[in-house]
Design a protein around this motif. Structure first.
Motif, PDB file in Angstrom:
ATOM      1  N   UNK B 249     -43.926  26.297  58.603  1.00  0.00           N
ATOM      2  CA  UNK B 249     -43.476  25.753  59.884  1.00  0.00           C
ATOM      3  C   UNK B 249     -44.199  24.445  60.185  1.00  0.00           C
ATOM      4  N   UNK B 250     -45.507  24.394  59.881  1.00  0.00           N
ATOM      5  CA  UNK B 250     -46.304  23.225  60.232  1.00  0.00           C
ATOM      6  C   UNK B 250     -45.922  22.022  59.381  1.00  0.00           C
ATOM      7  N   UNK B 252     -43.048  21.458  57.761  1.00  0.00           N
ATOM      8  CA  UNK B 252     -41.619  21.506  57.492  1.00  0.00           C
ATOM      9  C   UNK B 252     -41.052  20.090  57.409  1.00  0.00           C
ATOM     10  N   UNK B 255     -37.907  19.752  59.942  1.00  0.00           N
ATOM     11  CA  UNK B 255     -38.114  19.661  61.381  1.00  0.00           C
ATOM     12  C   UNK B 255     -38.831  18.384  61.783  1.00  0.00           C
TER      13      UNK B 255
END
Lengths: 427, 338
Positions: B249-250, B252, B255
């Protein structure tokens, strides 16, 4: 200027009173639904509809459609009928997006209860948002250790707003030990775990597989965590060959398992039992492996043969699976039962809550849940830690029957109420 | 009287004066949002602010310094992990960890810049991505922060920001708004400065800029470190809102870099207005179409292709070419004396 005109002007004090009243208004005039004509309870739902985890939510449309039909008559709470609105959001299999949609549901839609399912990447970010924003949250379909310890949970304290039902690693271990108890197979096991939430939990020396396996007399060869979406498993395979492993276990995502299993064949490594968590859950994955899919073993959380029935409709596990197969023409999958059960629990909580406008009352109802669902009993008073309760788990094998594959329960020592469907065949 | 006496060189134009006036009004309205907006609106606005900041920083790198980085997620993730480590292990208050994350980002950007500035063009882009992947793999090994599984920010730390929920939400909102304003203002001031003139020269023609005596390496180095620092700050704030961090997530790329590139390309690369307009379009699309699943991603792709074919300089670049309007007074122009 006359005196009366001056007194008509707002004074500093009047101004402050007015402003503070305006500011406090939302707190005082809390909207009470109980007096509304057609009160509605809002339930937010987050699942991975698209992306690599989409298999888990494949049946969502069908299951949610059926649930909405059941709820369309309203649910009774304290003698009054409440409508239920389910707002479903796609996490895109991305934990960042899961947190965003959960925040949207909580802050934007102002849902009364939020539910989520399928893997730590969905349940954990949603539960974290619910905990901080103080909204009751129920999740499922993720072993409880990655859910609880993955969120830095402390068993002595627990969480206030977030509750989870599924099984745990101790159940997987018990089911697998029972499965591997075969006279023709040696006790040398190869363990293959990725560096992700599930892999770290399964491979954890204290809380995971290694300790109980040693206790049961197995020797585990663990070559260390690999990065998910690895394309070369040579070092792991040669370590397993060297140690003479006849069993391989672990927790993998489907593409990694496909690579690993193909390379095992290329490098002449043929274990007698291969039991992998997560990767081997779905018939589509097994079919994609062709003949090499026959005989693989996995954990089983739910099958159409489970002796449970729905608390909402009374239909049996078999009827639920059959309705999915009939409606979609696709084979049944294990998440169907759990997705249905998630809404069974939600409906039960909505019916029993003392005051649906008060999150504390909803939490009380969750804590005192005690129902038999289509996946087994759900009762948070009986859980291993404060926020978790467990459903039964068995293990079984994919066996080729005619054109397709059938998931057959072959060992049931941890949950004898679930009937055995056949014998384990060695690879 | 000679012609030169009748004219002056000016930057401000009527359009930029009006834009500045409306901008200030808008800003006052946004600062007051905790009094008029709902919780969900505030969260959405702060997310928009964070994307404005990320996009403006990427635009500064790619649009002005010619540094096409596809690895800015390295600094977003770094800032996020810095926030988690500082608050969980050292008890730093979350709001204080956000400026500290900028220092950490800058400190790491220096050696990285020395390393990857040896690469040019496409090789530079891939190099930045490799650096981000290295970061992801390194953080996946840090078991104190959950390794590959990631970890959650304990609720107690979040509640330590402020006693009441509404105050807490207001603080994080103001932080996001403040960060976006800071970034846009910084880019604006930078571009109006002497160094900005050098950057504009580099953007237009690197070789010509060298021949004018501009130290290209130092100018780019400065921009890279500044944007890394601020990106790390934005990252810390993003993960303070997400409450949960994991390496995937960090770091990505989708994103924190792909969407940001989309925003800048749609809005108009090499303009200050572009990233702001791009962010608004991106959020309009997301808020209306995200529930459509894969169709939403297809629409994003179509929009990107259509804009690149029809308006290669982005929507703002197109408007600017047609009308010459500029909302941020940057270009010097000769105007008749009044």
């Amino acid at each position: 200027m006359t005196k009366s005109a001056a007194s008509n002007r707002p004074t500093r004090r009047a101004f402050l009173t007015g402003v503070s009243a305006t500011l406090a208004a939302p707190a005082i005039m809390r909207h009470t639904r109980a007096y509304a004509q057609n009160p509605v309870v809002k339930v937010g739902h987050v699942s991975p509809r698209t992306g690599p985890l989409a298999g888990f939510a494949e049946a969502d449309e069908h299951v949610l459609g059926a649930i909405e039909t059941i709820f369309s008559g309203g649910l009774e709470n304290n003698g009054k009928s409440y409508g239920v609105e389910i707002i479903s959001k796609d996490s895109q299999s991305n934990p960042n997006r899961a947190a965003e949609v959960a925040a949207d549901l909580i802050l934007g839609e102002e849902v009364d209860i939020i539910v989520a399912a399928s893997t730590p990447d969905t349940t954990n970010p949603v539960a974290d948002q619910a905990e901080v924003n103080e909204v009751p949250c129920i999740t499922t379909d993720c072993p409880w250790q990655p859910y609880f310890f993955g969120r830095a949970g402390d068993p002595a304290v627990g969480f206030d707003y977030t509750y989870h039902f599924f099984w745990g690693l101790e159940d997987v271990i018990a089911a697998f030990l029972d499965l591997w108890d075969h006279p023709d197979v040696s006790k040398a096991i190869g363990g293959i775990f990725p560096n992700d939430a599930d892999g770290n939990a399964w491979g954890d020396p204290e809380l995971g597989l290694p300790k109980p396996l040693a206790g049961a007399g197995f020797t585990l060869t663990d070559p260390g965590r690999y990065q998910p979406l690895n394309d070369d498993f040579t070092s792991q395979i040669s370590a397993f060959k060297q140690a003479g492993c006849e069993i391989v276990t672990g927790n993998m995502i489907p593409p990694d398992f496909a690579t690993f299993w193909a390379q095992c064949a290329q490098q002449g490594f043929s274990p007698k039992i291969v039991t992998i968590g997560k990767a081997l859950l779905f018939p589509s994955v097994i079919e994609s492996l062709g003949d090499r899919g026959d005989g693989l073993t996995t954990e089983i959380w739910w099958t159409p043969n489970h002796p449970f029935s729905s608390s909402l409709t009374g239909e049996s596990s078999k009827a639920l699976a059959d309705s999915y197969v009939a409606a979609t023409g696709r084979p049944w999958t294990q998440p169907i039962g759990f997705k249905h059960a998630l809404f069974e629990v939600t409906a039960d909580v909505i019916r029993r809550a003392a005051d649906l406008d008060d999150p504390a009352a909803i939490l009380d109802a969750i804590r005192t849940t005690d129902i038999q669902t289509i996946v087994g009993g759900v009762n948070w008073a009986a859980g291993p830690v404060k926020n978790v309760t467990k459903t039964p788990l068995v293990a079984g094998q994919w066996q080729k029957t005619g054109d397709g594959f059938d998931l057959v329960v072959t060992s049931n020592a941890p949950a004898p109420e679930i009937a055995i469907g056949g014998e384990l065949k060695l690879l | 009287m000679s012609a030169a006496d009748n004219h002056i060189v000016a930057r401000a134009s009527p359009a930029s004066r009006i834009a500045a006036f409306i901008g200030v009004l808008l800003l006052i309205g946004l600062i007051a949002a905790p009094w008029w907006a709902g919780r969900a609106d505030m969260r959405l606005i702060s997310e928009i602010c964070l994307y404005v900041a990320l996009a403006s920083l990427w635009n500064l790198l790619a649009g002005y310094a010619g540094l096409v980085s596809v690895g800015q997620q390295a600094f977003v993730g770094l800032g996020g992990y810095f926030l988690f480590a500082a608050t969980i292990f050292f008890g730093v208050p979350p709001l204080a960890a956000i400026p500290l994350a900028a220092a950490a980002g800058a400190a790491l950007a220096v050696p990285i810049a020395v390393l990857i500035f040896r690469l040019r063009g496409a090789y530079f882009a891939i190099g930045t991505w490799v650096v981000a992947e290295v970061f992801r793999l390194v953080f996946a090994q840090v078991s104190a922060l959950g390794g590959g599984s990631g970890t959650s920010l304990p609720a107690g730390i979040v509640k330590g920001i402020a006693a009441s929920r509404s105050l807490r939400e207001a603080y994080t909102y103001w932080m996001a708004l403040g960060l976006a304003v800071l970034v846009v203002a910084m880019v604006y001031m930078l571009l109006r400065s002497r160094r900005g003139l050098a950057l504009t020269a580099i953007r237009d023609n690197e070789l010509a800029a060298t021949s004018l005596g501009i130290d290209i390496w130092r100018t780019k180095f400065f921009v890279y470190v500044i944007s890394a620092a601020l990106t790390a700050s934005v990252g810390a704030l993003i993960f303070l809102q997400k409450l949960r961090i994991s390496p995937d997530a960090a770091f990505s790329v989708n994103d924190w870099t792909a969407f940001v590139i989309f925003i800048v390309v749609i809005g108009g690369i090499g303009t200050i207005e572009g990233p702001i307009i791009g962010t608004i379009i991106f959020f309009l699309l997301r808020e209306t179409l995200a529930d459509l699943g894969t169709t939403y991603l297809l629409v994003l792709g179509f929009v990107a292709i259509a804009v690149m074919l029809r308006a290669p300089k982005g929507l703002w670049g197109y408007v600017k070419d047609k009308t010459g309007v500029e909302l941020f007074a940057l270009t010097r122009r000769v105007v008749p004396k009044r």
